[in-house]
Design a protein around this motif. Structure first.
Motif, PDB file in Angstrom:
ATOM      1  N   PRO A 127     -12.468 -33.591  92.880  1.00 23.28           N
ATOM      2  CA  PRO A 127     -12.751 -32.306  93.362  1.00 23.28           C
ATOM      3  C   PRO A 127     -14.213 -31.957  93.411  1.00 23.28           C
ATOM      4  CG  PRO A 127     -10.651 -32.145  91.879  1.00 23.28           C
ATOM      5  CD  PRO A 127     -11.462 -33.441  91.850  1.00 23.28           C
ATOM      6  N   TYR A 128     -15.112 -32.673  92.459  1.00 24.88           N
ATOM      7  CA  TYR A 128     -16.320 -32.382  92.511  1.00 24.88           C
ATOM      8  C   TYR A 128     -17.215 -32.817  93.645  1.00 24.88           C
ATOM      9  CZ  TYR A 128     -15.417 -30.930  87.377  1.00 24.88           C
ATOM     10  OH  TYR A 128     -14.783 -30.431  86.516  1.00 24.88           O
ATOM     11  N   GLU A 129     -16.476 -34.147  94.179  1.00 23.36           N
ATOM     12  CA  GLU A 129     -17.176 -34.481  95.361  1.00 23.36           C
ATOM     13  C   GLU A 129     -16.880 -33.694  96.563  1.00 23.36           C
ATOM     14  OE1 GLU A 129     -18.725 -37.423  95.396  1.00 23.36           O
ATOM     15  OE2 GLU A 129     -18.237 -37.955  93.499  1.00 23.36           O
ATOM     16  N   VAL A 134     -20.175 -27.067  92.009  1.00 25.11           N
ATOM     17  CA  VAL A 134     -19.392 -26.784  90.817  1.00 25.11           C
ATOM     18  C   VAL A 134     -20.060 -27.755  89.654  1.00 25.11           C
ATOM     19  CG1 VAL A 134     -17.124 -26.740  89.560  1.00 25.11           C
ATOM     20  CG2 VAL A 134     -17.306 -26.222  91.933  1.00 25.11           C
ATOM     21  N   ALA A 135     -20.219 -28.606  89.826  1.00 26.77           N
ATOM     22  CA  ALA A 135     -20.744 -29.831  88.746  1.00 26.77           C
ATOM     23  C   ALA A 135     -21.799 -30.782  89.286  1.00 26.77           C
ATOM     24  CB  ALA A 135     -19.746 -30.627  88.005  1.00 26.77           C
ATOM     25  N   PRO A 136     -22.996 -30.690  88.744  1.00 26.68           N
ATOM     26  CA  PRO A 136     -24.138 -31.575  89.206  1.00 26.68           C
ATOM     27  C   PRO A 136     -23.588 -33.248  88.674  1.00 26.68           C
ATOM     28  CG  PRO A 136     -25.201 -29.870  88.082  1.00 26.68           C
ATOM     29  CD  PRO A 136     -23.611 -29.757  88.014  1.00 26.68           C
ATOM     30  N   LYS A 137     -23.839 -34.243  89.602  1.00 24.61           N
ATOM     31  CA  LYS A 137     -23.178 -35.508  89.291  1.00 24.61           C
ATOM     32  C   LYS A 137     -23.826 -36.090  87.883  1.00 24.61           C
ATOM     33  CE  LYS A 137     -23.361 -37.713  93.911  1.00 24.61           C
ATOM     34  NZ  LYS A 137     -23.906 -38.985  94.636  1.00 24.61           N
ATOM     35  N   GLY A 138     -24.863 -35.628  87.290  1.00 26.07           N
ATOM     36  CA  GLY A 138     -25.160 -36.006  85.957  1.00 26.07           C
ATOM     37  C   GLY A 138     -24.205 -35.308  84.987  1.00 26.07           C
ATOM     38  N   ASP A 139     -23.505 -34.292  85.341  1.00 28.06           N
ATOM     39  CA  ASP A 139     -22.679 -33.519  84.298  1.00 28.06           C
ATOM     40  C   ASP A 139     -21.161 -33.735  84.395  1.00 28.06           C
ATOM     41  OD1 ASP A 139     -22.651 -31.616  82.141  1.00 28.06           O
ATOM     42  OD2 ASP A 139     -22.093 -30.142  83.607  1.00 28.06           O
ATOM     43  N   ARG A 140     -20.792 -34.465  85.667  1.00 27.57           N
ATOM     44  CA  ARG A 140     -19.433 -34.749  85.804  1.00 27.57           C
ATOM     45  C   ARG A 140     -18.665 -35.768  84.791  1.00 27.57           C
ATOM     46  NH1 ARG A 140     -20.341 -35.858  92.330  1.00 27.57           N
ATOM     47  NH2 ARG A 140     -21.289 -33.649  92.743  1.00 27.57           N
ATOM     48  N   ARG A 141     -19.312 -36.653  84.241  1.00 32.83           N
ATOM     49  CA  ARG A 141     -18.611 -37.461  83.328  1.00 32.83           C
ATOM     50  C   ARG A 141     -17.973 -36.405  82.119  1.00 32.83           C
ATOM     51  NH1 ARG A 141     -18.374 -42.991  81.344  1.00 32.83           N
ATOM     52  NH2 ARG A 141     -17.977 -42.705  79.001  1.00 32.83           N
ATOM     53  N   LEU A 179      -7.260 -28.213  87.478  1.00 35.13           N
ATOM     54  CA  LEU A 179      -8.399 -27.105  86.646  1.00 35.13           C
ATOM     55  C   LEU A 179     -10.006 -27.344  87.122  1.00 35.13           C
ATOM     56  CD1 LEU A 179      -6.640 -27.404  83.003  1.00 35.13           C
ATOM     57  CD2 LEU A 179      -6.439 -25.454  84.970  1.00 35.13           C
ATOM     58  N   ALA A 180     -10.041 -28.572  87.573  1.00 36.50           N
ATOM     59  CA  ALA A 180     -11.336 -28.989  87.821  1.00 36.50           C
ATOM     60  C   ALA A 180     -12.330 -27.859  88.229  1.00 36.50           C
ATOM     61  CB  ALA A 180     -11.545 -30.269  88.272  1.00 36.50           C
ATOM     62  N   LEU A 181     -11.816 -27.405  89.113  1.00 35.80           N
ATOM     63  CA  LEU A 181     -12.609 -26.334  90.115  1.00 35.80           C
ATOM     64  C   LEU A 181     -12.713 -25.030  89.349  1.00 35.80           C
ATOM     65  CD1 LEU A 181     -12.044 -27.443  93.458  1.00 35.80           C
ATOM     66  CD2 LEU A 181     -13.809 -28.103  92.058  1.00 35.80           C
TER      67      LEU A 181
END
Length: 357
Positions: A127-129, A134-141, A179-181
């Motif tokens: 969902p972050y893609e 919602v979440a910068p790439k560096g924070d997704r993990r 729940l991701a978003l």
């Protein structure tokens, strides 16, 4: 429990006269429509913030189609779906994308709803893609690991694949993805029906915990009446594409007024052996009519012991029965039956019938 939408609470989601018809065609070169399957055929419902609305009914009654319409996986034939007062059926592009972020879905089958070629980290983080804001790439993990922890899975499982998990664990992965978003609403389409009975309670308890923690609103679709009673604030009973009875869980389960609801509840197993002999089992005659050929008037009349000439001529409105209007009674809830207030003798499994209602 949350105040039900329509009784003082502002609905976060509202459905008005919703229809979804699938055309039936004939011919090879010149396709001609000869009819339609009316999967959803005039549904009205409301969902308040923080509330769980349970939807129950037999297989083929339109529950899953309704779920797909609510999350906009399908477009309705007609009707409106209002999210915080805005008609989402008229939206497209970025506006629709923003609404979809707030209405997510948990699917029925955890074995087919997860891509077997993707790792758990990729599935939950997908969902972050679509919504990178919602979440910068560096924070997704980190966010994915937090979500796994929230649903009761080891955060270090992000590199594993779906086949390495049990059914209950896979459904937890699906819940984490939903729940991701940080949505406001989750539409759960029979989320425990494919799971072992021993695992179902764990997943239901998890959903209740998440609702309390994140302030979620649920549309919980199932055919297991005992699970729906456990988790729901209100219940809508669906038959052949329409809601035929709706009210608080205690109103529906303890004081059903629609004969279809009465028949469904009479089939629920009773764990107490001494109590089994005191409840009448209602056996319905005939088969469920085809949604491509729905009976005139009340669509339940072909299987109903209360049916009269009026039932074939007039479509009953979903409303409080006249005899109970203005009363503070558990029977004073919406029911689509011309004779909802009457107690009729019903066909029983053994011996003579008994009054129900």
């Amino acid at each position: 429990m949350a105040e039900p939408a329509g009784r003082g609470a502002e609905p976060v989601l509202e459905v008005r006269d919703l229809h979804k018809h699938y055309p039936l065609t004939r011919g090879v070169l010149l396709r001609k429509q000869v009819g339609a399957v009316r999967a959803v055929d005039g549904v009205d419902l409301g969902l308040a913030a923080g509330e769980t609305l349970g939807i129950v009914g037999e297989s083929g009654c339109g529950k899953s189609t309704l779920a797909r319409l609510l999350v906009h996986l399908e477009r309705p034939t007609s009707g409106t779906i209002l999210y915080r007062g805005e008609d989402v059926t008229r939206l497209s592009g970025r506006a629709l994308k923003a609404v979809r972020r707030n209405i997510q879905m948990v699917f029925q089958d955890p074995y087919t709803s997860l891509n077997p070629r993707m790792t758990v980290g990729d599935i939950v983080g997908e969902p972050y893609e679509i919504h990178p804001e919602v979440a910068p790439k560096g924070d997704r993990r980190r966010k994915v690991q937090e979500l796994l922890d929230v649903v009761g899975l080891n955060p270090e499982y992000i590199h594993r694949y779906p086949h390495q998990f049990s059914g209950g664990q896979r459904q937890r992965i699906g819940i984490a993805r939903g729940l991701a978003l940080r949505p406001e609403i989750i539409v759960a389409d029979e989320p425990v029906s494919a799971l072992d009975v021993s695992v179902q309670a764990q997943v239901v308890n998890l959903l209740e915990k998440l609702q309390s923690e994140f302030g979620l609103s649920y549309v919980f679709i199932a055919h297991d009446l005992s699970i729906v009673r456990h988790i729901s604030d209100r219940v809508g009973v669906m038959y052949l594409g329409r809601i035929v009875e709706t009210g608080r869980d205690a109103e529906i389960y303890d004081h059903p007024t629609h004969p279809y609801t009465q028949a469904l509840l009479s089939a629920v197993p009773v764990p107490d052996p001494e109590a089994r002999g005191h409840r009448e089992r209602i056996l319905l005659t005939g088969d469920v009519p085809s949604p491509a050929n729905i009976p005139s008037g009340c669509r339940f009349r072909t299987r109903c012991w209360k049916a009269r000439d009026t039932c074939a001529e007039e479509v009953p409105a979903l409303a409080v029965p006249a005899a109970f209007r203005g009363e503070d009674s558990p029977a004073a809830h919406d029911s689509a039956c011309h004779f909802a207030e009457e107690k009729h003798v019903v066909p029983a499994e053994d011996g003579p019938g008994a009054p129900v209602g």
